[in-house]
Motif scaffolding. Sequence first.
Motif, PDB file in Angstrom:
ATOM      1  N   THR A  72      41.718  -7.431 -65.834  1.00 47.65           N
ATOM      2  CA  THR A  72      40.369  -7.665 -65.315  1.00 47.65           C
ATOM      3  C   THR A  72      39.305  -7.502 -66.396  1.00 47.65           C
ATOM      4  O   THR A  72      38.158  -7.896 -66.204  1.00 47.65           O
ATOM      5  N   GLY A  73      39.676  -6.900 -67.522  1.00 44.82           N
ATOM      6  CA  GLY A  73      38.708  -6.610 -68.573  1.00 44.82           C
ATOM      7  C   GLY A  73      38.184  -5.194 -68.504  1.00 44.82           C
ATOM      8  O   GLY A  73      37.572  -4.697 -69.451  1.00 44.82           O
ATOM      9  N   ASP A  74      38.420  -4.516 -67.379  1.00 41.09           N
ATOM     10  CA  ASP A  74      38.016  -3.121 -67.209  1.00 41.09           C
ATOM     11  C   ASP A  74      39.274  -2.261 -67.393  1.00 41.09           C
ATOM     12  O   ASP A  74      40.155  -2.246 -66.529  1.00 41.09           O
ATOM     13  N   LEU A  75      39.376  -1.550 -68.508  1.00 38.10           N
ATOM     14  CA  LEU A  75      40.582  -0.777 -68.800  1.00 38.10           C
ATOM     15  C   LEU A  75      40.871   0.271 -67.746  1.00 38.10           C
ATOM     16  O   LEU A  75      42.026   0.572 -67.442  1.00 38.10           O
ATOM     17  N   ALA A  76      39.814   0.859 -67.187  1.00 36.99           N
ATOM     18  CA  ALA A  76      40.011   1.883 -66.160  1.00 36.99           C
ATOM     19  C   ALA A  76      40.600   1.271 -64.891  1.00 36.99           C
ATOM     20  O   ALA A  76      41.520   1.803 -64.283  1.00 36.99           O
ATOM     21  N   GLU A  77      40.073   0.109 -64.507  1.00 30.46           N
ATOM     22  CA  GLU A  77      40.552  -0.528 -63.278  1.00 30.46           C
ATOM     23  C   GLU A  77      41.931  -1.139 -63.452  1.00 30.46           C
ATOM     24  O   GLU A  77      42.673  -1.329 -62.492  1.00 30.46           O
ATOM     25  N   ASP A  78      42.297  -1.461 -64.698  1.00 29.76           N
ATOM     26  CA  ASP A  78      43.618  -2.024 -64.971  1.00 29.76           C
ATOM     27  C   ASP A  78      44.695  -0.952 -65.050  1.00 29.76           C
ATOM     28  O   ASP A  78      45.878  -1.274 -65.214  1.00 29.76           O
ATOM     29  N   ASN A  79      44.320   0.310 -64.927  1.00 36.46           N
ATOM     30  CA  ASN A  79      45.273   1.412 -64.966  1.00 36.46           C
ATOM     31  C   ASN A  79      46.296   1.253 -63.842  1.00 36.46           C
ATOM     32  O   ASN A  79      45.958   0.879 -62.720  1.00 36.46           O
ATOM     33  N   VAL A  80      47.558   1.524 -64.135  1.00 42.68           N
ATOM     34  CA  VAL A  80      48.628   1.307 -63.158  1.00 42.68           C
ATOM     35  C   VAL A  80      48.435   2.141 -61.903  1.00 42.68           C
ATOM     36  O   VAL A  80      48.770   1.710 -60.790  1.00 42.68           O
ATOM     37  N   HIS A  81      47.847   3.342 -62.025  1.00 47.99           N
ATOM     38  CA  HIS A  81      47.638   4.194 -60.846  1.00 47.99           C
ATOM     39  C   HIS A  81      46.598   3.580 -59.907  1.00 47.99           C
ATOM     40  O   HIS A  81      46.737   3.646 -58.680  1.00 47.99           O
ATOM     41  N   ILE A  82      45.536   3.019 -60.492  1.00 48.06           N
ATOM     42  CA  ILE A  82      44.517   2.371 -59.668  1.00 48.06           C
ATOM     43  C   ILE A  82      45.103   1.151 -58.970  1.00 48.06           C
ATOM     44  O   ILE A  82      44.802   0.865 -57.806  1.00 48.06           O
ATOM     45  N   ARG A  83      45.987   0.444 -59.655  1.00 49.58           N
ATOM     46  CA  ARG A  83      46.614  -0.723 -59.022  1.00 49.58           C
ATOM     47  C   ARG A  83      47.555  -0.287 -57.892  1.00 49.58           C
ATOM     48  O   ARG A  83      47.691  -0.984 -56.888  1.00 49.58           O
ATOM     49  N   LEU A  89      56.245   4.051 -56.190  1.00 54.98           N
ATOM     50  CA  LEU A  89      55.492   4.323 -57.415  1.00 54.98           C
ATOM     51  C   LEU A  89      56.277   3.895 -58.650  1.00 54.98           C
ATOM     52  O   LEU A  89      55.720   3.332 -59.606  1.00 54.98           O
ATOM     53  N   ALA A  90      57.584   4.146 -58.629  1.00 55.20           N
ATOM     54  CA  ALA A  90      58.429   3.727 -59.756  1.00 55.20           C
ATOM     55  C   ALA A  90      58.413   2.208 -59.902  1.00 55.20           C
ATOM     56  O   ALA A  90      58.351   1.679 -61.021  1.00 55.20           O
ATOM     57  N   MET A  91      58.442   1.496 -58.780  1.00 55.30           N
ATOM     58  CA  MET A  91      58.393   0.037 -58.828  1.00 55.30           C
ATOM     59  C   MET A  91      57.066  -0.455 -59.396  1.00 55.30           C
ATOM     60  O   MET A  91      56.988  -1.477 -60.069  1.00 55.30           O
ATOM     61  N   GLY A  92      55.982   0.293 -59.124  1.00 53.97           N
ATOM     62  CA  GLY A  92      54.682  -0.063 -59.675  1.00 53.97           C
ATOM     63  C   GLY A  92      54.698  -0.034 -61.194  1.00 53.97           C
ATOM     64  O   GLY A  92      54.161  -0.924 -61.856  1.00 53.97           O
ATOM     65  N   PHE A  93      55.329   0.993 -61.771  1.00 53.19           N
ATOM     66  CA  PHE A  93      55.439   1.089 -63.226  1.00 53.19           C
ATOM     67  C   PHE A  93      56.297  -0.044 -63.791  1.00 53.19           C
ATOM     68  O   PHE A  93      56.017  -0.577 -64.864  1.00 53.19           O
ATOM     69  N   VAL A 148      57.197 -11.085 -57.180  1.00 52.69           N
ATOM     70  CA  VAL A 148      56.619 -11.946 -58.219  1.00 52.69           C
ATOM     71  C   VAL A 148      55.090 -11.927 -58.138  1.00 52.69           C
ATOM     72  O   VAL A 148      54.403 -11.855 -59.160  1.00 52.69           O
ATOM     73  N   TYR A 149      54.559 -11.967 -56.910  1.00 49.91           N
ATOM     74  CA  TYR A 149      53.099 -11.937 -56.757  1.00 49.91           C
ATOM     75  C   TYR A 149      52.536 -10.589 -57.203  1.00 49.91           C
ATOM     76  O   TYR A 149      51.458 -10.515 -57.814  1.00 49.91           O
ATOM     77  N   CYS A 150      53.291  -9.529 -56.910  1.00 47.69           N
ATOM     78  CA  CYS A 150      52.891  -8.187 -57.337  1.00 47.69           C
ATOM     79  C   CYS A 150      52.855  -8.112 -58.860  1.00 47.69           C
ATOM     80  O   CYS A 150      51.920  -7.548 -59.444  1.00 47.69           O
ATOM     81  N   GLU A 151      53.893  -8.643 -59.501  1.00 47.95           N
ATOM     82  CA  GLU A 151      53.939  -8.615 -60.961  1.00 47.95           C
ATOM     83  C   GLU A 151      52.739  -9.361 -61.541  1.00 47.95           C
ATOM     84  O   GLU A 151      52.138  -8.924 -62.525  1.00 47.95           O
ATOM     85  N   HIS A 152      52.385 -10.481 -60.920  1.00 48.15           N
ATOM     86  CA  HIS A 152      51.219 -11.248 -61.368  1.00 48.15           C
ATOM     87  C   HIS A 152      49.945 -10.411 -61.260  1.00 48.15           C
ATOM     88  O   HIS A 152      49.121 -10.378 -62.186  1.00 48.15           O
ATOM     89  N   LEU A 153      49.778  -9.724 -60.131  1.00 43.95           N
ATOM     90  CA  LEU A 153      48.572  -8.915 -59.929  1.00 43.95           C
ATOM     91  C   LEU A 153      48.529  -7.719 -60.872  1.00 43.95           C
ATOM     92  O   LEU A 153      47.472  -7.372 -61.408  1.00 43.95           O
ATOM     93  N   TYR A 154      49.683  -7.088 -61.092  1.00 48.00           N
ATOM     94  CA  TYR A 154      49.728  -5.902 -61.944  1.00 48.00           C
ATOM     95  C   TYR A 154      49.480  -6.257 -63.413  1.00 48.00           C
ATOM     96  O   TYR A 154      48.971  -5.432 -64.164  1.00 48.00           O
ATOM     97  N   LYS A 155      49.844  -7.457 -63.811  1.00 49.38           N
ATOM     98  CA  LYS A 155      49.732  -7.829 -65.220  1.00 49.38           C
ATOM     99  C   LYS A 155      48.489  -8.648 -65.534  1.00 49.38           C
ATOM    100  O   LYS A 155      48.210  -8.929 -66.692  1.00 49.38           O
ATOM    101  N   THR A 156      47.737  -9.049 -64.505  1.00 50.47           N
ATOM    102  CA  THR A 156      46.495  -9.771 -64.731  1.00 50.47           C
ATOM    103  C   THR A 156      45.409  -8.786 -65.140  1.00 50.47           C
ATOM    104  O   THR A 156      45.094  -7.857 -64.390  1.00 50.47           O
TER     105      THR A 156
END
Length: 323
Positions: free
Chosen positions: A139-150, A191-195, A129-137
């Motif tokens: 930041t305003g920076d599209l590059a940094e919000d990329n799933v690979h960077i996360r 990696l699949a779980m990250g997506f 649940v905490y991971c989902e929160h972090l992945y979906k929050t």
Amino acid sequence: KDMKDQQLESALGKTLTFKFWYDNRMFGIPAFIYFFLNNATIFAVKYLTSHMINMLSNLRLIITAGLAVAYLKQKVSKVQWMAVIFVTAGIGIISFKPGKKANEEKETSILLTLLFGVFSAVSSAVAGVYCEHLYKTETGDLAEDNVHIRNVKLYVFGVIFNAFPLIFSGVKTGLTWVVVLLIMLSGFQGLAMGFIMKYLDNVIRGIAIACASVLSTFFSVVILDNELTGNFVVGGLVILVSAHMYREYPVPKDTAYAPVSNEGAEDEEFDEEEGGRSKVTAESTPVAMPYKHITILVPLVLFTCFGMIPALDDWLHAAKLGP
């Protein structure tokens, strides 16, 4: 490649700065929980069968539902809560007779089974649940919000935590191609779980784990010759059907609109901005009943209540799948 397709400047350079990691230090929390859980699971394999460990992981659906409601403010339908109750019942049925590992005479401890089940469920649900929160929050920076960077943010912390026991205990022998293959498969799974965290949710993650439980059971019995008990078959079916029911009956959309007139609409909320249509909230939407799931779950529970599992045990021992 993703960033280039979106005409964004790569964020990989930022990962080399101390400020980047300080700003993203919260990714270290789920990374540490996963590190602790993964190591605990390796120890649990010594005492529990692999299909038991996989099936117990479905217990996290209960904790995840509660955390998602309390922390992520997600809504859970009445049918989903019913599914959670059935998952609990399924875990209880399994725990009465977990089965034995191959070449072991002693039955797996019920207490050990429940303790590991609760521990793995709580830790995995909290991290998920905490991971989902972090992945979906955002930041305003599209590059940094990329799933690979996360993924980079999460797994760098994971590498650091796993490096400490390696440093203190030293490198052990036994790094065969099978071990390397297992590491690669676990990496791809992560990696699949990250997506899933980024684009779907923890419910989909739970369903994927439930499906994995079926395959794990088959290979555990056929290849490893672990014991398959009647309790596991009945309880496992209850868990899998309940998990599917949870996914099939989510909360309806918060708002739907239907054309009505003003007459006789005292009990309805009238919205002039929507062209004279009444607002139909999720609470006023009729609850669809999961009849197809109930027709499977109720007989399974009654099968247990009337003490018919020992007969199933006898049949399973007579039709042994393993070598």
